[in-house]
Design a protein around this motif. Structure first.
Motif, short mmCIF file in Angstrom:
data_model
loop_
_atom_site.label_atom_id
_atom_site.label_comp_id
_atom_site.label_asym_id
_atom_site.label_seq_id
_atom_site.Cartn_x
_atom_site.Cartn_y
_atom_site.Cartn_z
N ALA A 1 0.81 -1.16 -0.01
CA ALA A 1 0.02 -0.09 0.10
C ALA A 1 0.86 1.15 -0.01
O ALA A 1 0.50 2.19 -0.63
CB ALA A 1 -0.85 0.03 1.07
N ALA B 1 1.07 4.04 -2.91
CA ALA B 1 0.92 5.46 -2.64
C ALA B 1 2.07 6.52 -3.34
O ALA B 1 1.94 7.48 -3.73
CB ALA B 1 0.56 5.72 -1.31
N VAL C 1 -5.44 5.86 -0.61
CA VAL C 1 -5.31 4.23 -0.15
C VAL C 1 -6.09 3.84 0.95
O VAL C 1 -6.38 2.86 1.13
CB VAL C 1 -3.75 4.13 -0.12
#
Length: 197
Positions: free
Chosen positions: A6, A10, A38
């Motif tokens: 994640a 990003a 996210v």
């Protein structure tokens, strides 16, 4: 999926809109971007993001550089390295796990026949109000990303389509949260009224 993926996603989606190089964020900018994008599909607290950035840097998946600022505290800027991109590409190619809902409020609604629903109704309405605020935020973010283009044109030829598409999903999710919360609150309120008669 791990938090590392994640965070890499990003960083890869970074647009440099804060005046810094494209794809490069400070920890603070990453936390802000994470919260808008996210976080709709992977929740993490800012301190978790900072800790994960440190791990990723130690493993060579992100590179950090020190930036001296005269009127503000110094900061570190992070970008994904080639090794980090390779890590993310391997993740992107892997078959995803099925998604599922894990929601305390839905557990409370499940037991609505056995508990006082007054507090649950309040929580549903609070959730709907929060969803409405996020709907407005997503609308602003999407308009900013699109610029002068209408949505269909942006989807055909706009830059940074990944963040746009995930924001669209976040918008749809928050609309569903709002609508479900308001409907369930109304149903439970009406049943309370009927039972009180």
């Amino acid at each position: 999926m791990a938090l590392r993926h994640a965070v890499l996603a990003a960083l890869l989606a970074g647009d440099g809109s804060d005046g810094d190089d494209s794809g490069e964020y400070s920890g603070y900018q990453l936390a802000k971007a994470f919260d808008i994008g996210v976080a709709n599909f992977w929740h993490a607290l800012p301190q978790q993001l900072y800790a994960e950035l440190a791990k990723l840097e130690k493993e060579g998946l992100v590179a950090g550089r020190h930036v001296v600022q005269e009127t503000r505290p110094n900061k570190r800027m992070f970008r994904v390295t080639r090794a980090g991109l390779a890590e993310f590409e391997a993740f992107a190619a892997a078959t995803p796990k099925a998604s599922f809902i894990r929601d305390d409020l839905m557990v409370k609604v499940q037991a609505a026949d056995s508990v006082d629903t007054g507090p649950v109704i309040e929580q549903l309405e609070e959730r709907a109000a929060l969803a409405e605020a996020k709907i407005e935020l997503f609308g602003k973010v999407l308009r900013k990303m699109r610029g002068e283009l209408d949505e269909e044109e942006f989807l055909r030829r706009g830059d940074r389509i990944g963040p746009y598409l995930t924001c669209l999903r976040g918008l749809a999710l928050e609309r569903e949260n709002r609508d479900w919360g308001l409907r369930v609150a109304a149903v439970l309120r009406e049943r309370r009224t009927d039972e009180a008669r």
